[in-house]
Design a protein around this motif. Sequence first.
Motif, PDB file in Angstrom:
ATOM      1  N   ASN A  98       0.819  -1.215   0.000  1.00  0.00           N
ATOM      2  CA  ASN A  98       0.000   0.000   0.000  1.00  0.00           C
ATOM      3  C   ASN A  98       0.851   1.264   0.000  1.00  0.00           C
ATOM      4  O   ASN A  98       0.392   2.325  -0.413  1.00  0.00           O
ATOM      5  N   LYS A  99       2.092   1.178   0.461  1.00  0.00           N
ATOM      6  CA  LYS A  99       2.973   2.339   0.554  1.00  0.00           C
ATOM      7  C   LYS A  99       3.559   2.709  -0.806  1.00  0.00           C
ATOM      8  O   LYS A  99       3.723   3.874  -1.127  1.00  0.00           O
ATOM      9  N   SER A 100       3.880   1.718  -1.610  1.00  0.00           N
ATOM     10  CA  SER A 100       4.596   1.976  -2.864  1.00  0.00           C
ATOM     11  C   SER A 100       4.492   0.763  -3.772  1.00  0.00           C
ATOM     12  O   SER A 100       4.240  -0.340  -3.320  1.00  0.00           O
ATOM     13  N   ASN A 101       4.718   0.995  -5.064  1.00  0.00           N
ATOM     14  CA  ASN A 101       4.801  -0.144  -5.981  1.00  0.00           C
ATOM     15  C   ASN A 101       6.265  -0.514  -6.237  1.00  0.00           C
ATOM     16  O   ASN A 101       6.558  -1.345  -7.079  1.00  0.00           O
ATOM     17  N   LEU A 102       7.174   0.114  -5.503  1.00  0.00           N
ATOM     18  CA  LEU A 102       8.602  -0.177  -5.643  1.00  0.00           C
ATOM     19  C   LEU A 102       9.038  -1.163  -4.565  1.00  0.00           C
ATOM     20  O   LEU A 102       9.552  -0.796  -3.501  1.00  0.00           O
ATOM     21  N   VAL A 146      11.141   0.356  -1.436  1.00  0.00           N
ATOM     22  CA  VAL A 146      10.830   0.368  -0.010  1.00  0.00           C
ATOM     23  C   VAL A 146      11.034  -1.004   0.626  1.00  0.00           C
ATOM     24  O   VAL A 146      11.140  -1.110   1.845  1.00  0.00           O
ATOM     25  N   ALA A 147      11.087  -2.059  -0.200  1.00  0.00           N
ATOM     26  CA  ALA A 147      11.279  -3.413   0.337  1.00  0.00           C
ATOM     27  C   ALA A 147      11.954  -4.291  -0.716  1.00  0.00           C
ATOM     28  O   ALA A 147      11.717  -4.142  -1.911  1.00  0.00           O
ATOM     29  N   LEU A 148      12.799  -5.187  -0.220  1.00  0.00           N
ATOM     30  CA  LEU A 148      13.488  -6.131  -1.090  1.00  0.00           C
ATOM     31  C   LEU A 148      13.591  -7.452  -0.352  1.00  0.00           C
ATOM     32  O   LEU A 148      14.068  -7.503   0.779  1.00  0.00           O
TER      33      LEU A 148
END
Length: 84
Positions: free
Chosen positions: A9-13, A42-44
């Motif tokens: 919800n925060k980002s599509n990255l 934002v996440a990996l």
Amino acid sequence: MVDFSEIVNKSNLYNFHTHTQYCDGRANIEEFVVESIRHGFVALGFTPHSPVLVESSCNMCVQDVNTYIDELTILKKKYNNQIT
């Protein structure tokens, strides 16, 4: 625990499925981290193919598991949790 809904919800990255040199990926962990930060991810998530009892070119070797975990731990500290 990671809240995947919050990340999505925060980002599509984000990318939750990354393979490295420890299995059938082509880049090392730090290269992925650096590029993800550079592009604003934002996440990996790293998802190696687990070791198996038969020789396999796409699975992580049993002897690499601790090195893999150690490398992830070091990089997480080095990059100060810039991405989840």
